[in-house]
Scaffold this active site. Structure first.
Site, PDB file in Angstrom:
ATOM      1  N   ALA A 112       0.855  -1.184   0.000  1.00 48.54           N
ATOM      2  CA  ALA A 112       0.000   0.000   0.000  1.00 48.54           C
ATOM      3  C   ALA A 112       0.893   1.237   0.000  1.00 48.54           C
ATOM      4  CB  ALA A 112      -0.904   0.028   1.214  1.00 48.54           C
ATOM      5  N   PHE A 113       0.365   2.343  -0.468  1.00 48.62           N
ATOM      6  CA  PHE A 113       1.208   3.537  -0.600  1.00 48.62           C
ATOM      7  C   PHE A 113       1.668   4.067   0.752  1.00 48.62           C
ATOM      8  CE2 PHE A 113      -0.440   7.791   0.486  1.00 48.62           C
ATOM      9  CZ  PHE A 113      -1.648   7.432   1.064  1.00 48.62           C
ATOM     10  N   LYS A 114       1.008   3.616   1.828  1.00 58.53           N
ATOM     11  CA  LYS A 114       1.408   4.090   3.147  1.00 58.53           C
ATOM     12  C   LYS A 114       2.846   3.711   3.466  1.00 58.53           C
ATOM     13  CE  LYS A 114      -3.058   5.154   4.692  1.00 58.53           C
ATOM     14  NZ  LYS A 114      -3.828   4.729   3.559  1.00 58.53           N
ATOM     15  N   ASP A 115       3.362   2.664   2.805  1.00 55.77           N
ATOM     16  CA  ASP A 115       4.767   2.312   2.985  1.00 55.77           C
ATOM     17  C   ASP A 115       5.691   3.454   2.590  1.00 55.77           C
ATOM     18  OD1 ASP A 115       4.243  -0.316   3.815  1.00 55.77           O
ATOM     19  OD2 ASP A 115       4.212  -1.063   1.759  1.00 55.77           O
ATOM     20  N   LEU A 118       5.761   5.269   5.744  1.00 57.61           N
ATOM     21  CA  LEU A 118       6.026   4.524   6.970  1.00 57.61           C
ATOM     22  C   LEU A 118       7.250   3.614   6.908  1.00 57.61           C
ATOM     23  CD1 LEU A 118       2.359   4.065   8.078  1.00 57.61           C
ATOM     24  CD2 LEU A 118       4.165   5.176   9.385  1.00 57.61           C
TER      25      LEU A 118
END
Ligand SMILES: *Cc1c(COP(=O)(O)O)cnc(C)c1O
Length: 512
Positions: A112-115, A118
Site C-alpha cells: 500500500a502507498f502508506k509504505d 512509513l
C-alpha cells in the site's frame, strides 16, 4: 537555521524542530503541526533530481526543509528507507496506461502507498528518540498509538517493528477491513507490536484514539508508570506527510527527464482521498515549485470532500457512513483538511480553531469567500460510486491489460471525467491483490457486494488472488501477500469501542 514548526490552532510561540514534531505528533492545542514556511525548488534543481536514486531525491527534499539532522544522517536514514525493502529498484514506477500516467506507490513491504511514508518516518523517529535521550539525558520511551482503516495499521507495524525505544499498538474496525488486511495485521512479527480490533467503524476508532491522546491524566499515568509518551503514526504526524511530498516531485522530474512532459507544460494530478494526507502532500509539492495546475480530489460514495470542495460547506450532518469497496477512503472527517485550510486562509489559527470546533459541536462549518477562492484555485473534485468503480477496473483491464485496485479505480474514474488538455498523473495507492474479492467481482462483471460464487467464497484472500492471477495470466503477486498463506496468526483480540477498555489494553501491553 532550520525551518521551524507552528500549529494550526494556536499562536506561534517557540518554534519546534522537525525532531520535536515527529515525537510529539499532535500539538498541545489539539492542532496539527505545519512548517512555518515552505521551501522552494528552482526548475534547475527539480530537473537535476532525475539523475539521482530515489533515496537521494528524498534526502535532497528533506535538506530543502532544513530539518535539524545533519546531511550525512539524512542520507543514511533515507538510504535505509528506500532500498531493498521495495520490490522495484526505481521505488515508484510510472505506468503509461490509456492516456494517463499511473504513479505506482504500492511497491513497499505491505503493498500500500502508506509504505512510502512509513518505511521512512520510523527511521527518523528512532533517530529522534536517541537524540532526545542524549540531549536531555532522560530515558523516555514512546508508544505509537494508531487508529487504522486497514492500510495504515499494517504499514505502521511494518515500519516500527523492532525499532529501539518505541512500541506500537494498532486499533482497527472489527470486520471493517479485508481478509488480507486482517491477516497482514494479525500475523505481524516483532517484539514491540500489538494489534486490537475495535467494535465500530473507522471514525469511531479514530475518535477513540484522539480522545486518548488528549486525556492528560492518562498520559501522565503512562509517563509516571512506564516512562512512556504517546505518539502517532497517523497522517496527523507531519513526518508522515514529508515523504509523500517527495514522490510527487520525483515523479514530475522523471516524466520531465523522459520527455513525457515539456518544461513549459503543467500537469494535473488525481488523488484517491481519505484523510486528505496524500493530496495535501501533492499541494505542498505544487507550492515547492512543481507545475501542477489542477489537483483533483477523488472520493467514493463518502463524498463529503466532493461537496466541500464544490461548495465551501463541510457537513457530516445527516450523512451516513457508507461501507464501500475502497475502505481506506471510507472516511467522513478528513483530519488533514485542517492543515490545508490553515495554509489557504493565511495561517489564521483562530479561524481554523473555530471551524474545527464547529465541526465537532455542530457537525458542519462554512469557510469564508477568500479561503474558498483559494481552495477552488488549486482543487477540483469528483467521486465514483461502487458500480462505476468496479466497471472502471474491468474497463482498464479489458482495454489495456492493466489491473487496478478499487481505490486507484476511483481516481481513474474521476480522472477520466476531469481530464483536460494537461497530462494527468494518478496516484495509485494499493496493489490490486490487497482487495482481491472486489477485483474478482469487477473482472467478472458482478455487482458491488454481490455474493461470490461458492467455490470462490471458500477461498482465503491469498488463494483468491492466486486463482485470479492464474485466470488472467498475471505472473506477479507481491511476496508479502503470498506469504500470508502460511504466516501464523498472532493477534485475535477484539474489544468494545470504549475509551476505558482501550486504555486498559494499552496498559496491559506496556506491562509486558
Ligand atoms: C490511505 C489510503 C488512501 C487515502 O489516503 P489519504 O492520505 O488518507 O487521503 C487511499 N487509498 C489507499 C489504498 C489507502 O491505503
Amino acid at each position: 537555521m532550520p525551518i521551524g514548526y507552528i500549529d494550526t490552532r494556536s499562536k506561534p510561540a517557540k518554534l519546534l524542530n522537525f525532531s520535536d514534531v515527529i515525537l510529539k505528533g499532535i500539538a498541545s492545542s489539539g492542532g496539527l503541526f505545519v512548517p512555518e514556511k515552505i521551501p522552494h525548488l528552482t526548475k534547475k534543481e527539480i530537473a537535476a533530481l532525475a539523475e539521482m536514486p530515489y533515496y537521494m531525491q528524498a534526502a535532497y527534499i528533506y535538506k530543502a526543509f532544513k530539518i535539524d539532522f545533519d546531511v550525512e544522517q539524512i542520507i543514511t536514514l533515507q538510504k535505509k528507507s528506500y532500498g531493498k525493502n521495495f520490490d522495484v529498484e526505481e521505488i515508484i514506477p510510472i505506468a503509461k496506461v490509456d492516456d494517463l500516467y499511473i504513479l505506482e506507490l504500492f511497491h513497499g513491504p505491505t503493498s500500500a502507498f502508506k509504505d512510502m511514508a512509513l518505511q521512512c518516518m520510523p527511521n527518523f523517529f528512532e533517530a529522534s528518540i536517541k537524540d532526545e535521550k542524549e540531549r536531555k539525558n532522560n530515558d523516555t520511551n514512546y508508544l505509537i498509538c494508531v487508529a487504522t482503516s486497514g492500510d495504515t495499521g499494517k504499514a505502521a507495524l511494518e515500519g516500527y517493528k523492532d525499532k529501539e525505544g518505541v512500541k506500537i499498538i494498532v486499533f482497527y474496525p472489527n470486520h471493517g477491513v479485508s481478509d488480507i488486511q486482517f491477516k497482514q495485521m494479525a500475523t505481524q512479527t516483532g517484539d514491540n507490536v500489538c494489534v486490537v480490533a475495535l467494535n465500530g467503524n473507522f471514525d469511531d476508532c479514530q475518535n477513540a484514539v484522539k480522545q486518548i491522546f488528549s486525556d492528560k491524566t492518562f498520559n501522565k499515568l503512562l509517563e509516571k508508570k512506564f516512562n512512556t509518551k504517546l505518539s502517532s503514526a497517523n497522517s496527523i504526524n507531519w513526518a508522515r506527510l514529508m515523504p509523500q511530498i517527495v514522490y510527487y516531485i520525483s515523479a514530475y522530474s522523471k516524466l520531465l527527464a523522459a520527455g513525457e512532459i515539456a518544461s513549459r507544460e503543467k500537469i494535473d494530478v488525481c488523488v484517491p482521498t481519505g484523510n486528505f494526507g496524500n493530496i495535501l502532500a501533492c499541494w505542498y509539492a505544487k507550492k515547492m515549485g512543481i507545475p501542477i495546475e489542477h489537483i483533483v480530489c477523488a472520493s467514493n460514495e463518502n463524498n463529503v470532500l466532493f461537496d466541500f470542495i464544490n461548495s465551501g460547506h463541510y457537513t457530516i450532518k445527516d450523512r451516513d457512513f457508507i461501507k464501500t469497496c475502497s475502505p481506506s477512503m471510507d472516511i467522513l472527517i478528513s483530519s488533514n483538511l485542517e492543515r490545508q485550510l490553515f495554509e489557504l486562509c493565511g495561517h489564521d489559527y483562530t479561524q481554523v480553531k473555530a471551524w474545527m470546533k464547529q465541526l465537532n459541536t455542530k457537525k458542519e462549518f462554512v469557510i469564508d469567500t477568500d479561503t474558498f477562492k483559494a481552495l477552488s484555485k488549486d482543487f477540483s473534485a469528483g467521486y465514483c460510486d461502487q458500480k462505476q468503480c468496479l466497471a472502471s477496473i474491468k474497463h482498464l483491464y479489458d482495454s489495456c491489460s492493466y489491473l487496478m485496485d478499487p481505490h486507484t479505480a476511483c481516481a481513474y474514474n474521476v480522472a477520466k471525467v476531469h481530464k483536460g488538455p494537461n497530462k494527468m498523473l494518478i496516484a495509485s495507492t494499493a496493489h490490486w491483490s490487497k482487495f482481491g474479492p472486489d477485483v474478482y467481482r469487477a473482472i467478472h462483471g458482478m455487482q458491488p457486494n454481490q455474493i461470490l460464487p461458492q467455490e470462490i467464497c471458500a477461498m482465503s484472500g491469498v488463494e483468491l488472488n492466486m486463482h485470479l492471477a492464474k485466470e488472467l495470466k498475471i505472473k506477479y503477486i507481491p511476496n508479502n501477500i503470498k506469504s500470508l498463506l502460511k504466516a501464523p496468526i498472532r493477534f485475535t483480540k477484539s474489544i468494545d469501542n470504549d475509551v476505558q477498555k482501550i486504555k486498559e489494553e494499552i496498559v496491559e501491553f506496556l506491562m509486558k
